[in-house]
Design a protein around this motif. Structure first.
Motif, PDB file in Angstrom:
ATOM      1  N   ASP A 264      -2.216  -2.915   7.318  1.00 48.33           N
ATOM      2  CA  ASP A 264      -2.673  -4.267   7.609  1.00 48.33           C
ATOM      3  C   ASP A 264      -2.617  -4.464   9.118  1.00 48.33           C
ATOM      4  O   ASP A 264      -1.855  -3.777   9.814  1.00 48.33           O
ATOM      5  N   ALA A 265      -3.408  -5.401   9.610  1.00 46.88           N
ATOM      6  CA  ALA A 265      -3.440  -5.657  11.053  1.00 46.88           C
ATOM      7  C   ALA A 265      -2.304  -6.557  11.510  1.00 46.88           C
ATOM      8  O   ALA A 265      -2.015  -6.630  12.704  1.00 46.88           O
ATOM      9  N   GLN A 266      -1.635  -7.246  10.565  1.00 46.46           N
ATOM     10  CA  GLN A 266      -0.618  -8.217  10.926  1.00 46.46           C
ATOM     11  C   GLN A 266       0.780  -7.672  10.668  1.00 46.46           C
ATOM     12  O   GLN A 266       1.137  -7.359   9.526  1.00 46.46           O
ATOM     13  N   GLU A 267       1.583  -7.581  11.732  1.00 46.52           N
ATOM     14  CA  GLU A 267       2.933  -7.055  11.596  1.00 46.52           C
ATOM     15  C   GLU A 267       3.804  -7.961  10.729  1.00 46.52           C
ATOM     16  O   GLU A 267       4.694  -7.492  10.009  1.00 46.52           O
ATOM     17  N   ALA A 268       3.549  -9.275  10.775  1.00 47.24           N
ATOM     18  CA  ALA A 268       4.332 -10.201   9.944  1.00 47.24           C
ATOM     19  C   ALA A 268       4.122  -9.906   8.463  1.00 47.24           C
ATOM     20  O   ALA A 268       5.069  -9.941   7.665  1.00 47.24           O
ATOM     21  N   ASN A 269       2.876  -9.627   8.075  1.00 46.92           N
ATOM     22  CA  ASN A 269       2.605  -9.258   6.683  1.00 46.92           C
ATOM     23  C   ASN A 269       3.344  -7.983   6.307  1.00 46.92           C
ATOM     24  O   ASN A 269       3.900  -7.871   5.207  1.00 46.92           O
ATOM     25  N   LEU A 270       3.339  -7.010   7.218  1.00 48.63           N
ATOM     26  CA  LEU A 270       3.972  -5.726   6.921  1.00 48.63           C
ATOM     27  C   LEU A 270       5.487  -5.865   6.781  1.00 48.63           C
ATOM     28  O   LEU A 270       6.101  -5.189   5.949  1.00 48.63           O
ATOM     29  N   ARG A 271       6.085  -6.740   7.587  1.00 40.74           N
ATOM     30  CA  ARG A 271       7.528  -6.953   7.448  1.00 40.74           C
ATOM     31  C   ARG A 271       7.861  -7.507   6.065  1.00 40.74           C
ATOM     32  O   ARG A 271       8.818  -7.065   5.419  1.00 40.74           O
ATOM     33  N   LYS A 272       7.082  -8.473   5.606  1.00 42.53           N
ATOM     34  CA  LYS A 272       7.312  -9.026   4.271  1.00 42.53           C
ATOM     35  C   LYS A 272       7.097  -7.960   3.202  1.00 42.53           C
ATOM     36  O   LYS A 272       7.840  -7.889   2.218  1.00 42.53           O
TER      37      LYS A 272
END
Length: 754
Positions: A264-272
């Protein structure tokens, strides 16, 4: 529900805990203006269904209502929220956790904390009551003004949204330029994250039956299965595929090295996604058995088991810019293409084809297809958009954009002109009509003679031979054309100029003359191409035919035809000899190059052998390091388990904060003092309401960080219990200060003194 939201630089996070109503002064109360059409009643209802009744905000609703009838909107909305709902009257004060609805045939403003009602500024024609409300809220509340447009059409509300942002827009742009975190926050707000476990259950049933189950049946036990989930959002779909593969493998009595790559392009999504913590509401697509097996229950949420998390690798990736994965058995790219332009869609489809192994499968969303790349895939399920890769790997279709700096025009260059305005369709129609009417039959071929495009009636000159279909131009050429075509193409490529030759195409026992023109086209990013046109020679007039008969004297027509054919054959033979001589010279040169290359390859092979030995040695070192890391991880897990059990059995409430006072970790006992859940890790402590009185919590934390001292204080909880609050620096093993540690322990002595 379509919506636009405007607010000066601030946004309301759905997880943010606002101060309690009693603690918030009236001047700090946000006012939310909501504009909607009469058809937006359902959108309003959905909004208030999801809105907590104690957010601390006031809501003012403006709709287009019939000016001649009483409105029931306040009554309708009161059934969708626990907040008091009232139709606005002149001078009504604005209170937190209340909803106010505009009255028919009025305009509404917020001034000095009160609602002001007036007659519309225009008795007829377009009205803009939403703009009026938004402008007044922006003027009255400034940074605490929030504007929402639900289900709107036209421009009512657009000016008001600009009013919300116009005073601070320049400052916000400066903030974006200097604060990378704010840029990431803005990007995250603009991204669309719609996902869920086993979304569209029937599609997953078809995927299991027609893709994963056959894959497991044909794959040997212990082999590798590789899956890629691009644009994975918060990871639900990646975990769903892993669950499905595990279950079907167990049913077949096999075990595999399953790797699911989720990007995914969003690190926040990946952390979740890596944490694997989801609210209970997200579990609706899971059976009770899957919930029991793959999840561990936390307070108000569920976490994916470590065994399942280890099977999914989450990584950051820009799908249009970064290289794809390869040798994949399945690519699940669902509901991504619908948000992209057609060119970007086709680039991603080509990337998916490149990534898949032969016979691998592509899983798309319900509203997506492979488009013009239908030659790269065959359909497995038309309804659920499941495709199987066919054909060889097409490296020519995989193209990555140049770096942005090189793509931008240099100073002085004009940007590409835009397409014409309203005349473009008319011009295109005229151009197409002229091409169909006057352009000769033509084909576009690449430098290898493969046909890329047909125009006009080419069947008079080209035909598919028996057997497998082909795109080779010379193979498709009718009798009498192939030799001349070969000569013309060779000369056009050699001299980079237009070449025209005359040939006779056979039609049964007769033949007719045709002019063939080969024209090189400007080189593009895909390489050079040639345009080959066929123009029938004009028929000779009666006078010309009579003259030809007189000139020929007694010669028979058969002799003349033989003479023409002999002349043509001699010319072709000369060209062929020249071509062979040239080819022979080229072959000699190629042979010398091949000999030289062979020597270089032998030298390279020796270097590779040496490199192989070095890599083997390096691999052994990596294995040793990996074993050490695995051992360290085991020790860390054991230490973590010991610490968790120690603190779980302790009545001391312990809280770890980083250097920006965001939550790093908390012990179970802290729930007596804060309403924490596992997903609150990483959020600022200032966002949370406290169950105790301690006005110096944050100032003391700042002092501890600054002076590196320990601060003790007695605090009283809302339940009238006294605690000794101790605050000290959080020190790492290398004595680095990484935040503060806060502990709360029962202070029975203080209770006795009081």
């Amino acid at each position: 529900m379509d919506s636009e939201v405007g607010t000066p630089k601030q946004s309301v996070n759905e997880h943010t805990s606002l101060p309690t109503n009693d603690a918030m002064p009236q001047s700090a109360m946000p006012i939310v203006g909501i504009g909607a059409l009469a058809g937006g009643i359902e959108a309003l209802g959905s909004f208030f269904d999801a809105m907590p009744p104690d957010s601390g905000c006031a809501f003012v609703v403006v709709l287009h209502l019939d000016p001649k009838h009483e409105s029931e909107m306040a009554h309708i909305l009161s059934a969708r929220t626990a907040m008091p709902v009232a139709q606005v009257r002149e001078g009504m004060p604005v209170e937190r956790d209340h909803v106010y609805v505009i009255a028919p045939d009025t305009e509404l403003r917020v001034q000095e904390g009160k609602l002001r009602v007036s007659r519309p500024s225009t008795s007829r024609g377009p009205r803009h009551p939403v703009d009026v409300l938004f402008a007044s809220i922006a003027s009255s509340k400034r940074e605490r003004a929030i504007a929402i447009v639900l289900s709107g059409t036209g421009n009512n509300g657009s000016q008001g949204l600009r009013e919300m942002n116009i005073e601070t827009l320049g400052e916000y742009i400066d903030e974006l330029r200097t604060n990378p975190e704010e840029v990431q926050t803005l990007v995250a707000d603009l991204m669309i994250n719609v996902t869920g476990f086993f979304r569209d259950a029937e599609a997953w049933q078809v995927l299991a039956a027609q893709v994963i189950k056959p894959l497991i049946a044909e794959r040997e036990n212990g082999a590798s299965i590789r899956v890629w989930v691009p644009a994975c959002s918060t990871g639900e779909e990646a975990y769903s595929i892993a669950m499905l593969a595990i279950e079907l493998a167990e049913a077949a009595g096999k075990r595999f090295d399953l790797k699911v790559f989720a990007t995914d392009a969003q690190e926040a999504n990946l952390r979740k996604a890596r944490d694997g913590v989801y609210p209970a509401a997200a579990m609706t697509g899971l059976s009770a058995e899957r919930l029991r097996r793959y999840f561990e229950k936390l307070d108000g949420s569920y976490q994916v088991t470590k065994e399942l998390r280890d099977m999914v690798v989450f990584a950051r990736q820009n799908l249009l810019r970064d290289p794809p994965f390869s040798r994949l058995d399945l690519v699940s790219c669902r509901n991504v293409l619908i948000y992209l332009e057609p060119d970007a869609q086709q680039r991603i489809i080509a990337l998916c084809h490149f990534s898949l192994t032969q016979g691998g499968h592509l899983f798309l969303g319900n509203a997506e297809t492979v488009g013009r790349h239908d030659d790269l895939f065959e359909t497995v399920s038309k309804k659920w958009r499941i495709y199987r890769r066919v054909g060889p790997t097409r490296h020519d279709l995989v193209d990555y954009p140049r770096p942005r700096a090189s793509a931008e025009p240099t100073t002085g260059e004009k940007p590409p002109s835009l397409l014409p305005g309203p005349t473009a369709p008319v011009a295109e129609m005229a151009r197409r009509a002229l091409l169909e009417r006057f352009a000769p039959a033509s084909v576009l071929v690449d430098l290898k003679g493969r046909v890329l495009y047909f125009h006009g009636a080419t069947r008079d000159y080209l035909e598919q031979p028996s057997g497998e279909p082909t795109r080779d131009l010379l193979t498709m050429a009718r009798d009498g054309l192939a030799l001349k075509l070969r000569v013309a193409i060779r000369e056009a490529m050699k001299d980079n100029r237009d070449v025209t030759v005359t040939a006779r195409v056979q039609e049964g026992k007769s033949s007719r003359s045709v002019a063939i023109t080969v024209m090189p086209l400007p080189t593009s990013s895909a390489g050079g191409n040639l345009l080959v046109s066929f123009i029938p020679a004009p028929k000779a007039s009666k006078q010309v035919k009579a003259s030809m008969r007189e000139d020929a004297g007694g010669g028979s027509s058969g002799e003349r035809a033989l003479q023409e054919e002999l002349t043509t054959t001699r010319a072709e033979l000369r060209n062929t000899i020249e071509h062979l001589e040239t080819a022979n010279e080229e072959l000699k040169a190629s042979n010398e190059e091949a000999t030289s290359m062979n020597e270089e390859l032998q030298s390279t092979n020796e270097e590779l052998e040496t490199s192989k030995e070095e890599l083997q040695s390096f691999n052994e070192e990596l294995n040793t390091v990996n074993n050490q890391l695995q051992h360290k991880i085991g020790e860390l897990e054991a230490a973590t388990n010991d610490l968790n059990n120690l603190l779980a059995g302790s009545e001391t409430a312990t809280l770890f904060l980083d250097d920006k006072f965001r939550i790093k970790w908390f012990a179970p006992a802290t729930k007596e003092l804060f309403d924490f859940v596992s997903s609150d890790i990483g959020r600022p402590i200032a966002h949370f309401a406290r169950k105790f009185s301690d006005a110096n919590l944050l100032p003391d934390a700042e002092t501890v960080l600054k002076k590196l001292i320990t601060i003790d204080a007695e605090v009283q909880s809302d339940a009238s219990r006294w605690y000794l609050r101790r605050m000290l620096p959080y020190r790492t093993r290398d004595n680095h200060i990484a935040g503060v540690v806060v502990t709360f322990s029962d202070n029975h002595g203080a209770e006795a003194r009081r």
